[in-house]
Design an enzyme around this catalytic site. Structure first.
Site, PDB file in Angstrom:
ATOM      1  N   SER A  23     -31.877 -18.930  22.469  1.00 26.04           N
ATOM      2  CA  SER A  23     -32.371 -18.148  23.594  1.00 26.04           C
ATOM      3  C   SER A  23     -31.643 -18.574  24.855  1.00 26.04           C
ATOM      4  CB  SER A  23     -33.880 -18.384  23.757  1.00 26.04           C
ATOM      5  OG  SER A  23     -34.338 -17.989  25.026  1.00 26.04           O
TER       6      SER A  23
ATOM      7  N   TYR B  87     -40.419 -25.045  25.216  1.00 26.35           N
ATOM      8  CA  TYR B  87     -39.695 -23.950  24.567  1.00 26.35           C
ATOM      9  C   TYR B  87     -38.200 -24.075  24.812  1.00 26.35           C
ATOM     10  CZ  TYR B  87     -38.114 -19.226  23.436  1.00 26.35           C
ATOM     11  OH  TYR B  87     -37.443 -18.148  22.897  1.00 26.35           O
TER      12      TYR B  87
END
Length: 311
Positions: free
Chosen positions: A153, A179
């Site tokens: 990501s 994350y």
């Protein structure tokens, strides 16, 4: 180093990327293939003739895909449970042409750990996929041109891997930092595989799919979604210009997994179907791959940190 480029732009779909590519007889595993980007990834690979195994916590959710593509099957695996991952690997038989580490969780609002004491986003997004790759190495090595694709990501630009406190045992738990760290770890996984297994013919690359409306964002609060322009004041989904469809988001994943354009390419990071420039990470950086995400020494250190846990 010259960056790898393709003729496919950010709006290319997974099916367009594989147009004309024959994957007959090739065997692929897609984690999280029963929803979101995973569905479009499976559909593109199976549509090109691949035999796809959907590795998912809920195989029943993949019933429609299995019916649509007879060569596709769904098998239960929980990436946060290393016993589940080991059972999956032990049951695998024969060569494996592609391992697509697509599944993930994002922004868990509360601190959670798995049985090994790993923070749950790191355990699911990184450790489970690391265990899967290690457990299937022999199967990958038995294939003719095996590839590993790790879906990361743009969040990897926001935080490096904190080797001093990776499990948030001393620092306060921050859902986004956790994350971001897990997505950096995902890129480091691809780098680590490339460094160790390239001599055995196994290629590994990471990618960012971009912004897409999927169930992955289920833990994102309404204020954040509004700030992104992704929902309106009434909570209705809005699709900003920079968002992609799931089919577009899956394009870079299948490019890395199956396109002949990527033959011989390994240890790299891609977004929008192009290899990304290495940049300094930071809060205002919007594109590229952070130096800390492709740092060979960090990749080696993370590998050594995780390996005793999965064996």
């Amino acid at each position: 180093m010259t960056l790898t480029t393709t003729s496919f732009g950010m709006r290319a779909t997974a099916a367009e990327v594989l147009d004309g590519v024959d994957l007959s007889g090739r065997r692929m595993i897609v984690t999280g293939g029963s929803s979101g980007l995973g569905v479009e990834t499976v559909r593109a690979l199976a549509g090109a003739g691949a035999q796809v195994t959907i590795a998912t916590r809920n195989p029943a959710a993949a019933d429609a895909l299995v019916k649509e593509f007879p060569g596709t099957r769904a098998v239960a695996v929980d990436l946060a449970d290393l016993a589940s991952v080991r059972a999956f690997c032990d049951a695998w038989s024969g060569p494996l042409d592609g391992l697509l580490a697509n599944a993930g969780v994002m922004l868990l609002p509360t601190y959670q750990v798995n049985a090994q004491g790993w923070e749950m986003q790191l355990a699911t997004n990184y450790l489970g996929h690391f265990a899967l790759a290690v457990g299937l190495r022999t199967a990958l090595q038995a294939a003719e041109n095996p590839r590993v694709v790790v879906v990361s990501s743009g969040a990897q630009l926001r935080a490096g891997f904190d080797f001093d406190d990776p499990q948030f045992e001393r620092r306060p738990y921050d859902p986004f930092v956790a994350y971001a760290q897990s997505k950096t770890a995902d890129v480091l996984l691809a780098v680590g595989i490339s460094r160790r297994w390239a001599e055995h013919g196994i290629a590994a690359n990471a990618c960012a799919p971009g912004w897409i409306h999927t169930n992955l964002a289920r833990h994102v609060d309404q204020a954040t979604m509004q700030a992104l322009g992704a929902i309106d004041e009434d909570g209705n989904l809005v699709t900003p210009d920079y968002y992609k469809t799931p089919a577009q988001g899956a394009a870079t994943t299948v490019l890395l997994a199956a396109s002949p354009l990527l033959d011989g390419v390994t240890g790299r990071y891609f977004e929008d179907n192009q290899e990304s420039e290495v940049v300094d990470g930071g809060p205002d950086v919007m594109a590229g791959v952070a130096k800390w995400s492709v740092d060979p020494s960090a990749a080696d250190r993370l590998w050594d940190y995780a390996l005793p846990v999965v064996r």
